[in-house]
Design a protein around this motif. Structure first.
Motif, short mmCIF file in Angstrom:
data_model
loop_
_atom_site.label_atom_id
_atom_site.label_comp_id
_atom_site.label_asym_id
_atom_site.label_seq_id
_atom_site.Cartn_x
_atom_site.Cartn_y
_atom_site.Cartn_z
N LEU A 50 39.71 -23.19 -35.12
CA LEU A 50 39.08 -23.24 -33.80
C LEU A 50 40.08 -23.61 -32.70
O LEU A 50 39.70 -23.68 -31.53
N ILE A 265 20.18 -25.17 -26.32
CA ILE A 265 21.42 -25.48 -27.02
C ILE A 265 21.27 -26.82 -27.74
O ILE A 265 20.38 -27.61 -27.41
N ARG A 269 26.05 -30.65 -27.57
CA ARG A 269 26.80 -29.93 -26.54
C ARG A 269 26.58 -30.56 -25.16
O ARG A 269 27.51 -30.66 -24.36
N HIS A 292 28.53 -27.12 -38.32
CA HIS A 292 28.13 -26.95 -36.93
C HIS A 292 28.65 -28.05 -36.02
O HIS A 292 28.67 -27.90 -34.80
N THR A 295 31.71 -26.45 -34.36
CA THR A 295 31.38 -25.32 -33.48
C THR A 295 30.62 -25.80 -32.25
O THR A 295 30.83 -25.29 -31.14
N ASP A 296 29.75 -26.79 -32.40
CA ASP A 296 29.04 -27.34 -31.25
C ASP A 296 30.00 -28.04 -30.30
O ASP A 296 29.87 -27.93 -29.07
N VAL A 298 33.24 -27.43 -29.82
CA VAL A 298 34.03 -26.44 -29.10
C VAL A 298 33.19 -25.74 -28.04
O VAL A 298 33.64 -25.49 -26.91
N ALA A 299 31.94 -25.44 -28.38
CA ALA A 299 31.05 -24.78 -27.42
C ALA A 299 30.78 -25.66 -26.21
O ALA A 299 30.49 -25.16 -25.11
N ALA A 300 30.86 -26.98 -26.37
CA ALA A 300 30.61 -27.89 -25.26
C ALA A 300 31.63 -27.72 -24.14
O ALA A 300 31.35 -28.06 -22.97
N ASP A 302 32.36 -25.11 -22.73
CA ASP A 302 31.87 -24.10 -21.80
C ASP A 302 30.58 -24.51 -21.10
O ASP A 302 30.04 -23.74 -20.29
N VAL A 303 30.07 -25.70 -21.40
CA VAL A 303 28.82 -26.16 -20.78
C VAL A 303 29.15 -26.90 -19.48
O VAL A 303 29.91 -27.87 -19.48
#
Length: 326
Positions: A50, A265, A269, A292, A295-296, A298-300, A302-303
């Motif tokens: 990641l 979501i 995140r 998860h 992945t959660d 890393v997705a944060a 973009d929040v």
């Protein structure tokens, strides 16, 4: 993945650090919930995939086996020059009278032991885990400076102390021309924001990177408040941090849940995005024991929380008692 300088230092790190306290022999130390090596390896591999290049451990985690697991994993999975390895010194690993602390003898002994367990020639970021009330700060800072000049350590950092103590350490280094701390790893999340009073403004002003631990409040911001896990069931520290303010903390956690539901979501995140938005914060230290979790996290990145959401998250916070980290 995003990358940033750690404060104003030349060290470039991913905006998330993988905390390795969850990886270690379960029968060693005080973390019975830690994962053995064969279960830990996939999470370190996933982090690398990641784009996470920043790994945080400590000599005390599972009495050294966390360092061993991380060192062996990175040797298999990455080039040494591509990763940033942080470990810590202070805690006692045995009952001997000379064990633990930040004396010159303890630091010199423990850095060699950590290097051996990690299987590396140098540590990128060597962190003093706590303030040593029994050793003069001049002795500690000179010993740390000598590790840097010897090439065993590239940068030094600190963790969980009063702001006046951190300032005193930096002043001591400046006074003698010794190496300064480039980072502060402190307790900071939506339900414990006391570091906003002094430590975070000081770090921002001085160009010191901040790598908060427990950015998700030991999971309390990621699930229903009364839901438990093997980790929470055996973690008495939670009551020290959050017990006295439970009513207000529950309300904050509920707002996290509400915003997450509105956005569709996971709660993690939202809570992590709130920490990442702070200008002082370089890289929160996240734990991962399920796929998860990473992945959660890393997705944060973009929040982006809007002003209305931020106001709702702020509304229920109350001052928390300062917990002594000794």
């Amino acid at each position: 993945m995003e990358y940033a300088r750690l404060g104003t230092s030349g060290l470039k790190v991913s905006r998330l650090a993988l905390g390795c306290m969850s990886y270690g022999e379960p029968g060693r130390g005080t973390h019975p919930w830690s994962l053995p090596e064969e279960e830990s390896l996939p999470f370190i591999a996933q982090a690398l995939d990641l784009g996470i290049n920043f790994f945080d451990t400590a000599n005390i985690y599972s009495l050294g086996s966390s360092e061993q697991i991380l060192g062996r994993a990175l040797k298999k999975l990455a080039r040494r020059e591509d990763v940033v390895v942080a470990t810590k010194v202070y805690e006692s690993l045995d009952a001997g009278p000379r064990s633990g602390g930040l004396s010159r003898g303890a630091i010199m002994r423990e850095v060699d032991a950590s290097l051996a367990r990690l299987g590396t020639d140098y540590i990128d970021l060597y962190i003093v885990h706590r303030w040593d009330y029994e050793t003069p700060i001049e002795e500690t800072m000179k010993a740390l400076h000598d590790l840097v000049t010897a090439g065993k350590v590239r940068y030094i950092g600190a963790s969980s102390m009063h702001t006046w103590q951190f300032v005193k350490a930096q002043y001591t280094a400046d006074l003698h021309g010794w190496t300064r701390f480039v980072s502060m790893q402190n307790h900071y999340n939506l339900i414990n924001r006391e570091e906003e009073r002094e430590m975070l403004p000081y770090c921002l002003d001085e160009g010191i990177g901040v790598t908060p631990w427990s950015p998700l409040a030991r999971g309390r911001l990621t699930r229903d408040w009364d839901e438990t896990s093997a980790r929470t069931a055996g973690d008495p520290i939670q009551d020290r941090f959050y017990g006295p303010t439970e009513r207000a903390d529950r309300a904050v956690a509920q707002v996290v849940a509400d915003i997450a539901a509105e956005r569709g979501i996971p709660r993690a995140r939202v809570a992590l995005a709130w920490v990442l938005r702070r200008p002082e914060v370089t890289a929160p230290v996240i734990g991962a024991t399920k796929e998860h979790h990473l992945t959660d996290a890393v997705a944060a990145l973009d929040v982006v929380l809007d002003n209305s959401e931020l106001a709702r998250l702020d509304a229920h916070y109350v001052p928390h008692r300062v917990v002594e980290y000794v």
